[in-house]
Design an enzyme around this catalytic site. Structure first.
Site, PDB file in Angstrom:
ATOM      1  N   ARG A   1     -22.562 -37.046   5.485  1.00 16.30           N
ATOM      2  CA  ARG A   1     -23.569 -37.432   6.467  1.00 16.30           C
ATOM      3  C   ARG A   1     -22.880 -37.393   7.832  1.00 16.30           C
ATOM      4  NH1 ARG A   1     -27.064 -42.433   4.104  1.00 16.30           N
ATOM      5  NH2 ARG A   1     -25.761 -42.848   2.326  1.00 16.30           N
ATOM      6  N   PRO A   2     -22.743 -36.208   8.426  1.00 18.75           N
ATOM      7  CA  PRO A   2     -21.917 -36.069   9.617  1.00 18.75           C
ATOM      8  C   PRO A   2     -22.508 -36.792  10.818  1.00 18.75           C
ATOM      9  CG  PRO A   2     -23.117 -34.041   9.185  1.00 18.75           C
ATOM     10  CD  PRO A   2     -23.340 -34.936   8.008  1.00 18.75           C
ATOM     11  N   VAL A   3     -21.616 -37.202  11.723  1.00 21.56           N
ATOM     12  CA  VAL A   3     -22.037 -37.902  12.935  1.00 21.56           C
ATOM     13  C   VAL A   3     -21.925 -36.990  14.151  1.00 21.56           C
ATOM     14  CG1 VAL A   3     -21.421 -40.155  11.992  1.00 21.56           C
ATOM     15  CG2 VAL A   3     -19.717 -38.850  13.279  1.00 21.56           C
TER      16      VAL A   3
ATOM     17  N   ARG B   1     -21.820 -47.219   6.666  1.00 16.51           N
ATOM     18  CA  ARG B   1     -21.831 -46.157   7.654  1.00 16.51           C
ATOM     19  C   ARG B   1     -22.720 -46.475   8.848  1.00 16.51           C
ATOM     20  NH1 ARG B   1     -25.248 -42.403   8.657  1.00 16.51           N
ATOM     21  NH2 ARG B   1     -23.584 -40.889   8.983  1.00 16.51           N
TER      22      ARG B   1
ATOM     23  N   CYS C   1     -22.436 -45.107   1.315  1.00 14.63           N
ATOM     24  CA  CYS C   1     -22.773 -44.581  -0.012  1.00 14.63           C
ATOM     25  C   CYS C   1     -22.074 -43.257  -0.285  1.00 14.63           C
ATOM     26  CB  CYS C   1     -24.281 -44.374  -0.131  1.00 14.63           C
ATOM     27  SG  CYS C   1     -25.230 -45.881  -0.281  1.00 14.63           S
TER      28      CYS C   1
ATOM     29  N   ILE D   1     -32.485 -33.448   1.386  1.00 20.99           N
ATOM     30  CA  ILE D   1     -31.828 -34.225   2.442  1.00 20.99           C
ATOM     31  C   ILE D   1     -30.328 -34.342   2.200  1.00 20.99           C
ATOM     32  CG2 ILE D   1     -31.788 -36.415   3.671  1.00 20.99           C
ATOM     33  CD1 ILE D   1     -34.358 -34.830   4.050  1.00 20.99           C
TER      34      ILE D   1
ATOM     35  N   ASN E   1     -32.932 -50.914   6.982  1.00 27.55           N
ATOM     36  CA  ASN E   1     -32.716 -49.757   7.846  1.00 27.55           C
ATOM     37  C   ASN E   1     -33.372 -49.908   9.211  1.00 27.55           C
ATOM     38  OD1 ASN E   1     -31.155 -48.458   5.936  1.00 27.55           O
ATOM     39  ND2 ASN E   1     -32.861 -47.296   5.082  1.00 27.55           N
TER      40      ASN E   1
END
EC number: 2.5.1.7
Length: 417
Positions: free
Chosen positions: A122-124, A93, A117, A327, A23
């Site tokens: 998990r909006p952008v 992503r 995943c 989260i 990450n």
């Protein structure tokens, strides 16, 4: 399809070397797009997501000058195709991280909306809103983000929610913007700090990384540099949790304790003895763990990426724990698989109540995502008998040779076809 076969009951002993952080490596790779000069990255983990990102950068026009184990030398002197196609993006992503650098460097980007995943939305939108505030013209067309801009302009951006990749994307874009950009409600994760250190090494002017306000003063251009990716704190936490569950005495090298304060505190609550040095952590566990209740939240609180591993530990702890996930929705998919091993867990909304039992029983289970894979491995290591973990392709996205590292510490684990 490959599987892991685990025979539980062994204690873990010895020494394990920690890999570079996925990450942290992914945004650092994308930072290579911000300069025409040669850029060298060291301590790269050998993972599927890293290979995918390198392939994406090559499609964009980046030349991979060297790609030795752990090191990549990149040249983005000629960006010929500022596009990230759906076929490339759908499995990872993090590909959204090319958006900010491409827009800042070339004034255009055409990026598929991301996949990755299957652990919830998990909006952008924070990426898009921030870039629009900096002057970009952005539209969504047939599943793609189409972005155009002249030189971006520095501005104040207050993010609606804490987002690591959003913070990273906007920070990279702001390095080449005119004027000063202020990111408020920024992510504080160590990976954000690692990216900022990388960008500063390239000539960027950044202050405040690691706090919730980051100030970036744009410059005309960035130069080449060499950057060493930070150690993987989640891999570190995963191995420590495995030893706390199984028992044993393990020393992890090439890692950092200062990025894991909350996780180490929770492991001490289980009854583990922990010693740390500048680049090593030693954990000793001689008895059944005590249960630990926890609540995930953005850094520096307990990381969502360690929730599943601690659930495996709590499954055999001496008592009951309460685990709350704040989260991601849908990040309890490993619960049903743990129940196949006879774990006693009830889920109520975003909270799991785990009643520890003395012994799990081996069974065939299926991994649903990256961290769930690690959870099931830990559960298999403490279970009686044989556990077979299917769909382990998730593992290769985020753990470098995890079964080999565990085997060298005494685990009875092997990969089969």
């Amino acid at each position: 399809m490959q599987k892991l076969v685990i025979h539980g009951g062994a204690k873990l002993q010895g020494e394990i070397s920690i890999s570079g952080a996925k990450n942290a490596a992914l945004p650092v790779l994308c930072a290579s797009l911000l300069t025409a000069d040669t850029f060298t990255i060291q301590n790269l983990p050998h993972l599927r997501d890293i290979t995918t990102m390198l392939a994406l950068l090559e499609q964009i026009g980046v030349r991979i000058l060297t790609n030795d184990p752990g090191t990549a030398e990149l040249s983005a002197a000629s960006i010929t195709n500022p596009t990230a196609s759906y076929d490339m993006v759908k499995t990872m992503r993090a590909a959204i991280l090319v958006l900010g650098p491409l827009l800042a460097r070339t004034g255009q980007a055409y990026i598929s909306l991301p996949g990755g995943c299957a652990i919830g939305m998990r909006p952008v939108d924070q990426h898009i809103k921030g870039l629009q505030a900096m002057g970009a013209d952005i539209s969504i067309e047939q599943g793609y983000i189409r972005a155009q801009a002249g030189r971006l302009s520095g501005t104040r951006i207050v993010m609606d929610l804490v987002t690591v990749t959003g913070t990273e994307n906007l920070m990279m874009a702001a390095t080449l913007a005119s004027g000063t950009t202020i990111l408020e409600n920024a992510a504080r994760e160590p990976e954000v700090v690692d990216l900022a250190d990388c960008l500063i090494g390239m000539g960027a002017k950044i202050e405040g990384a690691g706090s919730d306000i980051i100030v970036i003063e744009g410059v005309d251009h960035l130069h080449g540099s060499s950057h060493t990716v930070m150690p993987d704190r989640i891999e570190t936490g995963t191995f420590l949790t495995a030893v706390a569950a199984c028992g044993g005495d393990i020393t992890l090298t090439r890692t950092r304790a200062d990025t894991l304060d909350v996780v180490l505190g929770k492991l001490i609550e289980t009854g583990a003895a922990i010693d740390t040095g500048e680049d090593w952590i030693r954990l000793r566990m001689q008895h059944r763990p005590q249960p630990v209740s926890l609540r995930t939240a953005p850094y520096p609180a307990f990381p969502t990426d360690m929730q599943a591993q601690f659930m495996a530990l709590n499954s055999i702890a001496d008592g009951t724990s309460v685990m709350t996930e704040t989260i991601f929705e849908n990040r309890f998919m490993h619960v049903q698989e743990l129940k196949r091993l006879n774990a006693d867990i009830q889920v109520e909304g975003n909270t799991a109540i785990v009643h520890g039992i003395p012994q799990l029983d081996g069974a065939s289970v299926m991994a649903t995502d990256l961290r769930a894979s690690a959870c099931l491995i830990i559960a298999g290591l403490v279970a009686q008998g044989e556990t077979i973990v299917d769909r382990i392709y998730h593992l290769d996205r985020g753990y470098e040779r995890i079964e080999r590292k565990l085997a060298q510490a005494g685990a009875q684990i092997k990969r089969i076809n």
